[in-house]
Design an enzyme around this catalytic site. Structure first.
Site, mmCIF file in Angstrom:
data_model
loop_
_atom_site.group_PDB
_atom_site.id
_atom_site.type_symbol
_atom_site.label_atom_id
_atom_site.label_comp_id
_atom_site.label_asym_id
_atom_site.label_seq_id
_atom_site.Cartn_x
_atom_site.Cartn_y
_atom_site.Cartn_z
ATOM 1 N N GLU A 52 71.788 44.904 45.071
ATOM 2 C CA GLU A 52 71.020 43.908 44.319
ATOM 3 C C GLU A 52 69.985 44.553 43.407
ATOM 4 O O GLU A 52 69.670 44.030 42.347
ATOM 5 C CB GLU A 52 70.341 42.917 45.260
ATOM 6 C CG GLU A 52 71.295 41.927 45.927
ATOM 7 C CD GLU A 52 71.886 42.462 47.219
ATOM 8 O OE1 GLU A 52 71.665 43.647 47.536
ATOM 9 O OE2 GLU A 52 72.587 41.690 47.914
ATOM 10 N N PHE A 114 68.690 32.047 59.831
ATOM 11 C CA PHE A 114 69.466 33.251 59.540
ATOM 12 C C PHE A 114 69.367 33.589 58.055
ATOM 13 O O PHE A 114 69.572 32.744 57.203
ATOM 14 C CB PHE A 114 70.939 33.030 59.926
ATOM 15 C CG PHE A 114 71.809 34.201 59.553
ATOM 16 C CD1 PHE A 114 71.605 35.453 60.135
ATOM 17 C CD2 PHE A 114 72.810 34.062 58.595
ATOM 18 C CE1 PHE A 114 72.394 36.539 59.776
ATOM 19 C CE2 PHE A 114 73.601 35.148 58.243
ATOM 20 C CZ PHE A 114 73.390 36.389 58.824
ATOM 21 N N GLN A 115 69.016 34.834 57.762
ATOM 22 C CA GLN A 115 68.849 35.329 56.392
ATOM 23 C C GLN A 115 67.863 34.501 55.569
ATOM 24 O O GLN A 115 68.063 34.272 54.382
ATOM 25 C CB GLN A 115 70.204 35.435 55.679
ATOM 26 C CG GLN A 115 71.091 36.476 56.367
ATOM 27 C CD GLN A 115 72.237 36.948 55.500
ATOM 28 O OE1 GLN A 115 72.808 36.182 54.732
ATOM 29 N NE2 GLN A 115 72.588 38.220 55.636
ATOM 30 N N LYS A 164 70.518 26.082 49.745
ATOM 31 C CA LYS A 164 71.941 25.752 49.785
ATOM 32 C C LYS A 164 72.212 24.265 49.506
ATOM 33 O O LYS A 164 73.113 23.909 48.745
ATOM 34 C CB LYS A 164 72.478 26.131 51.175
ATOM 35 C CG LYS A 164 73.910 25.769 51.455
ATOM 36 C CD LYS A 164 74.855 26.806 50.866
ATOM 37 C CE LYS A 164 76.293 26.378 50.948
ATOM 38 N NZ LYS A 164 77.099 27.163 51.848
ATOM 39 N N MET A 478 58.852 66.277 39.148
ATOM 40 C CA MET A 478 57.519 65.877 38.721
ATOM 41 C C MET A 478 56.507 66.045 39.852
ATOM 42 O O MET A 478 55.376 66.483 39.637
ATOM 43 C CB MET A 478 57.536 64.425 38.233
ATOM 44 C CG MET A 478 56.229 63.955 37.657
ATOM 45 S SD MET A 478 55.671 65.038 36.328
ATOM 46 C CE MET A 478 56.182 64.116 34.895
HETATM 47 C C1 LIG Z 1 55.917 59.634 35.115
HETATM 48 C C2 LIG Z 1 55.278 58.755 34.078
HETATM 49 C C3 LIG Z 1 54.451 59.319 33.123
HETATM 50 C C4 LIG Z 1 53.902 58.546 32.111
HETATM 51 N N1 LIG Z 1 53.164 59.154 31.135
HETATM 52 C C5 LIG Z 1 52.769 58.437 30.058
HETATM 53 C C6 LIG Z 1 52.124 59.063 28.952
HETATM 54 O O1 LIG Z 1 51.893 60.256 28.926
HETATM 55 N N2 LIG Z 1 51.797 58.296 27.895
HETATM 56 C C7 LIG Z 1 52.069 56.959 27.856
HETATM 57 O O2 LIG Z 1 51.786 56.317 26.857
HETATM 58 N N3 LIG Z 1 52.640 56.348 28.896
HETATM 59 C C8 LIG Z 1 53.008 57.050 29.980
HETATM 60 N N4 LIG Z 1 53.637 56.397 31.019
HETATM 61 C C9 LIG Z 1 53.852 54.949 30.934
HETATM 62 C C10 LIG Z 1 52.615 54.170 31.373
HETATM 63 O O3 LIG Z 1 52.584 54.151 32.772
HETATM 64 C C11 LIG Z 1 52.647 52.720 30.827
HETATM 65 O O4 LIG Z 1 53.830 52.096 31.217
HETATM 66 C C12 LIG Z 1 52.586 52.644 29.333
HETATM 67 O O5 LIG Z 1 51.583 53.490 28.830
HETATM 68 C C13 LIG Z 1 52.293 51.231 28.898
HETATM 69 O O6 LIG Z 1 52.622 51.033 27.570
HETATM 70 P P1 LIG Z 1 51.929 49.901 26.694
HETATM 71 O O7 LIG Z 1 50.454 50.055 26.744
HETATM 72 O O8 LIG Z 1 52.577 49.967 25.371
HETATM 73 O O9 LIG Z 1 52.169 48.569 27.468
HETATM 74 P P2 LIG Z 1 53.416 47.663 27.861
HETATM 75 O O10 LIG Z 1 53.538 47.729 29.327
HETATM 76 O O11 LIG Z 1 54.613 47.903 27.046
HETATM 77 O O12 LIG Z 1 52.771 46.265 27.542
HETATM 78 C C14 LIG Z 1 52.923 45.643 26.323
HETATM 79 C C15 LIG Z 1 51.611 45.040 25.847
HETATM 80 O O13 LIG Z 1 51.919 44.317 24.654
HETATM 81 C C16 LIG Z 1 51.584 42.964 24.829
HETATM 82 N N5 LIG Z 1 52.604 42.146 24.160
HETATM 83 C C17 LIG Z 1 53.812 41.785 24.616
HETATM 84 N N6 LIG Z 1 54.452 41.037 23.711
HETATM 85 C C18 LIG Z 1 53.629 40.918 22.658
HETATM 86 C C19 LIG Z 1 53.713 40.251 21.409
HETATM 87 N N7 LIG Z 1 54.806 39.558 21.045
HETATM 88 N N8 LIG Z 1 52.664 40.323 20.567
HETATM 89 C C20 LIG Z 1 51.535 41.008 20.926
HETATM 90 N N9 LIG Z 1 51.398 41.658 22.084
HETATM 91 C C21 LIG Z 1 52.440 41.619 22.940
HETATM 92 C C22 LIG Z 1 51.505 42.721 26.304
HETATM 93 O O14 LIG Z 1 50.627 41.644 26.571
HETATM 94 C C23 LIG Z 1 50.992 44.056 26.826
HETATM 95 O O15 LIG Z 1 49.595 44.120 26.765
HETATM 96 C C24 LIG Z 1 54.159 57.160 32.071
HETATM 97 C C25 LIG Z 1 54.957 56.576 33.056
HETATM 98 C C26 LIG Z 1 55.517 57.364 34.050
HETATM 99 C C27 LIG Z 1 56.389 56.717 35.051
HETATM 100 C C1 LIG Z 2 61.167 54.713 43.846
HETATM 101 C C2 LIG Z 2 60.232 55.826 43.641
HETATM 102 N N1 LIG Z 2 59.845 56.613 44.665
HETATM 103 C C3 LIG Z 2 59.003 57.646 44.471
HETATM 104 C C4 LIG Z 2 58.497 57.899 43.222
HETATM 105 C C5 LIG Z 2 57.523 59.068 43.004
HETATM 106 N N2 LIG Z 2 58.144 60.063 42.093
HETATM 107 C C6 LIG Z 2 57.849 60.121 40.791
HETATM 108 S S1 LIG Z 2 58.715 61.272 39.960
HETATM 109 C C7 LIG Z 2 59.494 61.758 41.369
HETATM 110 C C8 LIG Z 2 60.507 62.859 41.347
HETATM 111 C C9 LIG Z 2 61.740 62.507 40.610
HETATM 112 O O1 LIG Z 2 62.692 63.497 40.840
HETATM 113 P P1 LIG Z 2 63.963 63.624 39.920
HETATM 114 O O2 LIG Z 2 64.629 62.321 39.770
HETATM 115 O O3 LIG Z 2 64.801 64.758 40.368
HETATM 116 O O4 LIG Z 2 63.316 63.919 38.499
HETATM 117 P P2 LIG Z 2 62.628 65.247 37.940
HETATM 118 O O5 LIG Z 2 61.165 65.001 37.962
HETATM 119 O O6 LIG Z 2 63.053 66.378 38.799
HETATM 120 O O7 LIG Z 2 63.156 65.332 36.549
HETATM 121 C C10 LIG Z 2 59.048 61.006 42.465
HETATM 122 C C11 LIG Z 2 59.503 61.208 43.843
HETATM 123 C C12 LIG Z 2 58.887 57.036 42.186
HETATM 124 N N3 LIG Z 2 58.418 57.162 40.944
HETATM 125 N N4 LIG Z 2 59.770 56.044 42.410
#
Ligand SMILES: Cc1cc2nc3c(=O)[nH]c(=O)nc-3n(C[C@H](O)[C@H](O)[C@H](O)COP(=O)(O)OP(=O)(O)OC[C@H]3O[C@@H](n4cnc5c(N)ncnc54)[C@H](O)[C@@H]3O)c2cc1C
Ligand SMILES: Cc1ncc(C[n+]2csc(CCOP(=O)(O)OP(=O)(O)O)c2C)c(N)n1
Ligand SMILES: [Mg+2]
Lengths: 578, 162
Positions: A52, A114-115, A164, A478
């Protein structure tokens, strides 16, 4: 007089009215009757995933790639609880989606039947809204409201719980008019605020635009480009904003934030004006909030008032839809402000070029061992940017953001807000349904891909030519990177190479194609071969496990205090703040 | 600072939990919350007393407004308004204090809604100051039980911004 039809039939009729073609789902006891109506249905196709969570991510990938609302259907109890990660992922990234869950009969709700699971209670904080349908006569109205809520304003997932007896019960099918007094998103921005913003842009010497996911959601890439080009203001993007402005444009600074470019972060920190467009100042973007852009006035355009002044102070708030606001803003700038923009900007753009030259986005290539960045660069080179890229989470995701130039919206599908490992592959499946003719590639990690690897079956059975490029570093890379930098290289439970599965054999076992590259010279041939084959392909790239994502802002530091490749260890003062 | 916020909501199943979930999920305080139907049975009104600096209160009102079932949010603190709360208080005074209890209740326009050999139950309505003052006076009399409804608030006619 209409003839009465069952709730299950009403569901199907309503979905047809909403223009739905694909439902990603998984069957079970209380939804058997709905599945029966869908059996060999000619307009509505149920795509059976193998989990799912996979179904919800596929619906999400379909939504991100197409801009339409994704749909999933699951059974009660464990089926419903398995959707939670997918729903929360969509919620954090504002993705329109409607999830239908089966529920035990109304009479039994609350009896630990159930479920039975209180999925409405469980998903309340991670949906935009959710419904428990108690009467079959309400069903079509609720479905219409659900699609409306999911796709308008700031989009998000909506869940409909279907007992259901409701889907078995009968009612007339009526497709009602919408009438919701308590939900009215604001689309038009305040004209006065918009002119204030334009005035500031004319006065500013060092402005930067930060474009976020809202630009893509709003479909405002054209208006944004017009704004940037007219005023000569450089544009940096959040992870979610990539593709909202062409990555190869001379005004593009690439991504900002924790793993953003040096020049983007420098520009933001030094700027006197930030125009934030559809972004929400996530902590990955701002770094240490108190030290964020200390000299800048901030204009913030966002459709959701709660995004404004949540994390940073704002001088000019504009609540509205990016596309409409920028259209008005461009008009104001052109008609009301006489400015020789290119003259005004010269010094600033020159400064930015100097930063760009000082620390370009780079890595050290090797002839012996595959650098993961090299694989991403090659993918960009070979696709010329004309592909839909999904990612898993971790280093693979960041390298993709850094080394692939996204020129068009909806070409990067990645879990930004929740950071869900296991997102990329099912999302790629959903995206391929939205765009059968396009090349869809999941850039994966060896850890993440194992979180939804069962969806190989879905891809193969539906003959989807989805490609998965595994950057196989035999580590939860990471996390390992943080351990190396901040935990004295104590690699506690991040090493996967004790049992690293043979991804080529796994692919083959499912009837897909598996390819492997162990040397840099094999990267291009493997990619070319994979793109040529019209089948699901897993590519196992054995990459340098030591490689790290640079630059990097340690958590809690200001975004211009970055670590670079050359510097082996962070200084003590940059130790991670937990 | 303390704010009294009035929230007009659709009278639907689950609304209360959406609102309380918003407060708990985002770490906002609820000092008191009272709910009841309005003249229109499809609409309920909630009165929430919360605390926070301006920055937090602004987020709270915006977040409330964002909830799909919320029709209208009014920060009463910014308006000229009347606040009331009702308290039921059970005291068991010593014999020599009984008269005084009745006397104080009278001064505060309290009503004796129940009495037994040993106790009086007093109903009192008022704003916060009055209730606090009353409770302070009753404390030495031996309070056995104490329940309060939480505040409700309504704007004064010819509403002015404070
Ligand atoms: C491992 C990892 C590393 C990361 N490193 C970085 C990084 O280095 N730099 C980075 O930038 N991010 C990074 N991120 C992502 C970060 O966590 C956020 O998801 C991201 O920065 C959010 O982007 P955003 O501010 O554009 O918001 P979004 O989550 O895309 O939100 C969109 C915004 O726009 C608004 N919006 C939506 N529709 C409309 C519309 N029609 N008109 C006007 N406004 C609207 C919403 O209200 C909201 O405020 C990382 C994520 C991970 C998992
Ligand atoms: C569901 C979930 N569990 C744990 C994490 C924490 N986490 C962030 S990056 C990462 C490692 C990812 O490993 P891999 O997919 O091999 O990517 P790599 O960083 O090696 O490119 C983990 C465990 C997460 N982001 N999501
Ligand atoms: Mg890995």
């Amino acid at each position: 007089m209409h003839t009465k039809i069952t709730g299950a039939e009403i569901l199907v009729e309503s979905l047809k009215k909403e223009g739905v073609k694909y439902i990603f789902g998984y069957p079970g006891g209380v939804v058997l009757n709905i599945f029966d109506v869908l059996y060999e249905h000619k307009d509505l196709h149920l795509i059976l995933t193998r989990h799912e969570q996979g179904a919800v991510h596929a619906a999400d990938g379909f939504a991100r790639a197409s801009g339409k609302t994704g749909v999933a259907l699951v059974t009660s109890g464990p089926g419903a609880t398995n959707t939670v990660t997918g729903i929360a992922t969509a919620s954090m990234d504002s993705i329109p989606m409607v999830v239908f869950s089966g529920q035990v009969p109304t009479m039994l709700i609350g009896n630990d039947a159930f479920q039975e699971a209180d999925i409405v209670g469980i998903t309340r904080p991670c949906t935009k809204y959710n419904f428990l349908v108690k009467d079959v006569n309400d069903l079509s109205r609720i479905i219409k409201e659900a699609f409306y809520i999911a796709s308008t304003g700031r989009p998000g997932p909506v869940l409909i719980d279907l007992p259901k007896d409701v889907t078995v019960g009968k009612a007339d099918f009526v497709w009602p008019e919408l009438e919701m007094r308590s939900y009215k998103p604001t689309y038009e921005g305040n004209k006065w605020m918009i002119s204030q913003a334009a005035q500031l842009m004319a006065k500013s010497k060092k402005p930067v635009i930060i474009a976020g996911g809202g630009v893509i959601i709003s479909g405002a890439a054209k208006e944004l480009k017009e704004l940037a080009e007219h005023t000569d203001i450089p544009v940096t993007m959040t992870l979610m904003g990539l593709g909202g402005f062409p990555g190869s444009h001379k005004l593009s600074l690439g991504m900002l934030g924790m793993h953003g470019t040096y020049y983007a972060n420098k520009a933001v920190q030094d700027s006197d004006l930030i125009i934030a467009v559809g972004m929400r100042f996530d902590d990955r973007v701002t770094g240490k909030v108190d030290a964020f852009a200390p000299h800048a006035k901030i204009v913030h355009i966002d459709i959701d008032p709660t995004s404004i002044k949540k994390n940073v102070r704002v001088d000019v708030p504009v609540v509205g839809d990016v596309k409409r606001v920028l259209t008005v803003m461009n008009k104001v700038l052109k008609e009301e402000i006489k400015e020789q923009w290119d003259e005004v900007r010269k010094a600033w753009l020159k400064q930015i070029d100097a930063w760009r030259a000082e620390r370009p986005m780079s890595y050290t290539h090797s002839e012996e061992i595959i650098k993961p960045q090299f694989v991403v660069e090659k993918i960009y080179e070979l696709t010329k940017g004309d592909a839909i890229i999904t990612t898993e989470v971790g280093q693979n995701q960041m390298w993709t953001a850094q080394f692939y130039k996204f020129d068009k919206p909806r070409t990067l599908l990645t879990s930004g807000g929740l950071g869900t490992m296991g997102y990329g592959f099912p999302a790629a499946i959903g995206a391929q349904f939205a765009h059968p003719e396009k090349l869809v590639i999941d850039v994966a990690g060896d850890g993440s891909i194992q979180m939804n690897i069962q969806e190989l079956a879905t891809a193969v059975i539906n003959k989807l030519p989805v490609k998965v490029a595994i950057l196989n570093n035999r580590f939860l890379g990471m996390v390992r990177q943080w351990q190396e930098l901040f935990f004295d290289e104590r690699y506690s439970h991040t090493k996967l190479n004790d049992v690293v599965p043979d991804f080529v054999k796994i692919a083959e076992a499912y009837g897909a194609v598996g390819l492997r590259a162990t040397k840099p010279s094999e990267v291009e041939p493997v990619l070319k071969e994979a793109f040529r084959i019209k089948k699901t392909v897993f590519m196992d790239f054995i990459v340098d496990w030591k490689e790290k994502v640079y630059p990097m802002v340690p958590a809690g530091a200001p975004i211009d205090q970055m670590l670079f490749e050359q510097e082996k260890k962070p200084e003590k003062k940059l130790k991670a703040v937990k | 600072m303390r704010h009294t916020i009035s929230v007009l909501v659709e009278n639907k199943f689950g609304v209360l939990s959406r609102i309380s979930g918003l407060f708990s999920g985002r770490g906002y305080n609820i000092e008191s919350l009272s709910v009841g139907e309005t003249i229109d049975p499809q609409v309920s009104i909630m009165t929430i007393v919360t605390t926070g600096d301006d920055w937090v209160i602004e987020q709270i009102t915006k977040q409330l407004n964002k909830l799909i079932d919320v029709i209208k949010v009014t920060d009463m603190t910014e308006l000229d308004h009347v606040e009331r709360e009702m308290v039921l208080l059970k005291v068991s005074p010593k014999q020599e204090h009984k008269a005084e209890v009745l006397n104080i209740a009278g001064i505060f326009r309290g009503r004796i809604v129940d009495s037994s050999q040993k106790t009086y139950t007093i109903e009192i309505t008022g704003d916060e100051k009055k209730i606090e003052a009353f409770v302070e006076l009753m404390r030495p009399m031996g309070i056995k039980e104490f329940v309060r409804t939480g505040k409700v608030a309504i704007t004064r006619e010819g509403v002015k911004k404070k």
